[in-house]
Motif scaffolding. Structure first.
Motif, mmCIF file in Angstrom:
data_model
loop_
_atom_site.group_PDB
_atom_site.id
_atom_site.type_symbol
_atom_site.label_atom_id
_atom_site.label_comp_id
_atom_site.label_asym_id
_atom_site.label_seq_id
_atom_site.Cartn_x
_atom_site.Cartn_y
_atom_site.Cartn_z
ATOM 1 N N TYR A 202 0.845 -1.237 -0.029
ATOM 2 C CA TYR A 202 0.125 0.102 -0.070
ATOM 3 C C TYR A 202 0.876 1.188 0.098
ATOM 4 O O TYR A 202 0.475 2.205 -0.612
ATOM 5 N N LEU A 203 1.942 1.255 0.723
ATOM 6 C CA LEU A 203 2.641 2.515 0.950
ATOM 7 C C LEU A 203 3.768 2.930 -0.120
ATOM 8 O O LEU A 203 3.933 3.714 -0.463
ATOM 9 N N SER A 204 4.381 1.706 -0.570
ATOM 10 C CA SER A 204 5.953 1.812 -1.282
ATOM 11 C C SER A 204 5.794 2.187 -2.728
ATOM 12 O O SER A 204 4.720 1.729 -3.510
ATOM 13 N N ASP A 205 6.813 2.781 -3.032
ATOM 14 C CA ASP A 205 6.957 2.552 -4.852
ATOM 15 C C ASP A 205 7.833 1.402 -5.022
ATOM 16 O O ASP A 205 7.429 0.594 -6.086
ATOM 17 N N ARG A 206 8.562 0.773 -4.127
ATOM 18 C CA ARG A 206 9.150 -0.611 -4.391
ATOM 19 C C ARG A 206 9.167 -1.225 -2.966
ATOM 20 O O ARG A 206 9.389 -0.707 -2.044
#
Lengths: 263, 262
Positions: A202-206
């Protein structure tokens, strides 16, 4: 292009007295771009938190090095700040004084400190609680203080060590959403350690899947979900596909540690 | 605002006072109407009250108190000045800990009042002998409580301060000292009691003045009401000192005040 943070072949072995040495990290290499939100997921005890402490400068690797903006990390520095899992608030300081801690150690004058701390307390939604002591706050509020304290020295990189693990599920959802807003506003580089696949996705770019101990980066997964993200996004098939991808990579690590209990 | 409200508000002092008054009343009643008592071996509150009045109006008691207080203050202050830094160094430096621990543990555990004759022999029957005795009894609670406090400092908080750029001196000021403070206060509480014992034993053993001497003297001459006055005054002083310590703690560590009332 040189990446903003570059960890090369980091090895670290703990050698506790009277016990067998434990190799926490072996050959961990990783690159992080400026402004990126990167999560590390992996089985418990895989060395994710150790890696974060190396990044923070509290632990020194036996081999390999980490460069930040071209400079080798050799100790704590003001361009990095940590949000701790167990909050780590000083119980004898009020909310305001806790948020001021980093600035105080940095030598920022009192009046500027106060003003900046008040701004950040406002940013994390704790206005009115400036003079409360940590024991008077709920877990979610404590971690807001932890976040404000980390942001107070205006670091480039925010290191977050399972910051929401000690919170109940609803508070956790709320804090995730607020963290994304704050991240969007402040444009920090975030390195986020978590157990939760959903949180990472949910939070990440990677997302980096870390192998079971000794830890190294096993797989990098790009999260190509549009931003800003909202809670409903978690209900889409795309989101489930991403979770499945992370899970498939993580599964073998859990099984190899004999703790594949479906968590 | 009825009686009930007032009671609920001040439940603690009210009940405490009732039990105290009750004890005195039962004592007085029993020895007046129930059991005949021999005034050589026992006394009763009304006699103690009369003796209290006489002693408080005279100047002998006040002089005795002043003399004992001086010995106590010298010994106790030295115990603070020596005990806290020593405990801190023991807690922070393993090598110092390993070197001193067996020695101190043995001393703390042994009944040091047994050394009173020796101390008095070496330092004399005056102020110095008594102050040394007070010091010996009061220093170990400071050493061991400070040591325990430093040892039990939360490693997470140490890491937090280091992570935000704190050096060793910042660790002392921002983490170790405040987290050790409650331990030191608890040690001081013990030390007050032990220090008073030091003065009294010193004066029992060999002295011609001081509150301990007065108690022993009144006992030897069968003046039991007067003897009880001395004992009661000592209890009151011990309670007042402990109370003052609590107030002091609330001033220097307000966060604990709020924790306690929760």
């Amino acid at each position: 292009m040189v990446p903003y943070i570059r960890a090369q072949n980091v090895n670290l072995t703990f050698r506790p007295k009277n016990r067998d040495p434990v190799t926490a990290l072996q050959g961990l290499s990783l690159e992080v771009g400026r402004g990126e939100f990167l999560s590390l997921v992996g089985p418990s005890g895989c060395g994710k938190s150790t890696f974060l402490n190396v990044l923070l400068g509290l632990l020194r690797p036996d081999q390999g090095e980490i460069h930040l903006d071209g400079k080798k990390i050799s100790g704590p520095g003001y361009e990095r700040a940590m949000v701790f899992q167990e909050f780590g608030l000083l119980p004898w300081r009020t909310v305001l004084a806790n948020v001021e801690l980093g600035m105080e150690l940095k030598g920022v004058p009192a009046s500027i400190r106060r003003e900046r701390a008040s701004e950040l307390i406002n940013l994390v939604g704790l206005t009115g609680f400036e003079h409360h002591y940590p024991h008077e706050l709920s877990g979610g509020m404590k971690q807001r203080v932890g976040l404000a304290r980390a942001l107070a020295t205006d670091p480039e990189v925010l290191l977050m060590d399972e910051p929401f693990a000690a919170l109940d599920a609803q508070t956790r959802d709320l804090m995730q959403a607020e963290l994304l807003q704050i991240w969007d506003r402040t444009k920090k580089t975030v390195i986020f350690v978590t157990h939760s696949i959903e949180e990472a996705a949910y939070l990440s770019d990677r997302v980096v899947v870390v192998t079971s101990r000794p830890g190294r980066a096993k797989k990098l997964i790009d999260i190509k979900l549009p931003r800003p993200r909202d809670y409903e996004m978690r209900l889409t098939p795309e989101f489930n596909d991403i979770k499945a991808t992370i899970w498939n990579s993580l599964k073998d690590e859990l099984i190899s540690r004999g703790i594949g209990d479906g968590r | 605002m009825g009686v009930k409200r007032i009671y609920e508000e001040y439940q603690r002092p009210i009940l405490g006072l009732i039990s105290l008054i009750g004890l005195v009343a039962v004592w007085e009643f029993t020895v007046t109407y129930v059991i005949e008592f021999n005034p050589f071996f026992f006394t009763k509150p009304s006699h103690i009250a009369t003796a209290t009045k006489e002693l408080l109006l005279g100047d002998r008691l006040w002089r005795d108190l002043a003399i004992s207080s001086r010995a106590f203050l010298w010994g106790f202050t030295t115990a603070v000045i020596v005990g806290i830094p020593m405990g801190a160094v023991m807690g922070w430096r393993t090598r110092v800990e390993y070197t001193l621990d067996p020695f101190f543990t043995a001393l703390y555990a042994s009944p040091l009042v047994a050394l009173a004759p020796l101390i008095i022999l070496i330092f004399g029957v005056g102020l110095t002998g008594k102050a040394v005795l007070v010091f010996l009894l009061a220093v170990f609670p400071f050493i061991f409580n400070t040591y325990t406090g430093v040892k039990s400092t939360d490693q997470l908080l140490i890491n937090v301060v280091r992570a935000f750029g704190g050096k060793e001196r910042h660790l002392y000021v921002n983490v170790i000292l405040p987290s050790t403070l409650p331990f030191i206060v608890a040690g001081a509480r013990l030390a007050i009691g032990r220090g008073i014992v030091g003065v009294i034993v010193g004066e029992f053993y060999a002295a011609s003045e001081g509150i301990g001497f007065a108690i022993a003297h009144f006992g030897d001459t069968y003046r039991l009401p007067e003897m009880f006055v001395g004992i009661i005054i000592l209890s009151i002083i011990a309670v007042l000192l402990t109370e003052a310590l609590r107030k002091f703690e609330l001033i220097i560590a307000p966060y604990r005040a709020e924790m306690e009332t929760r």
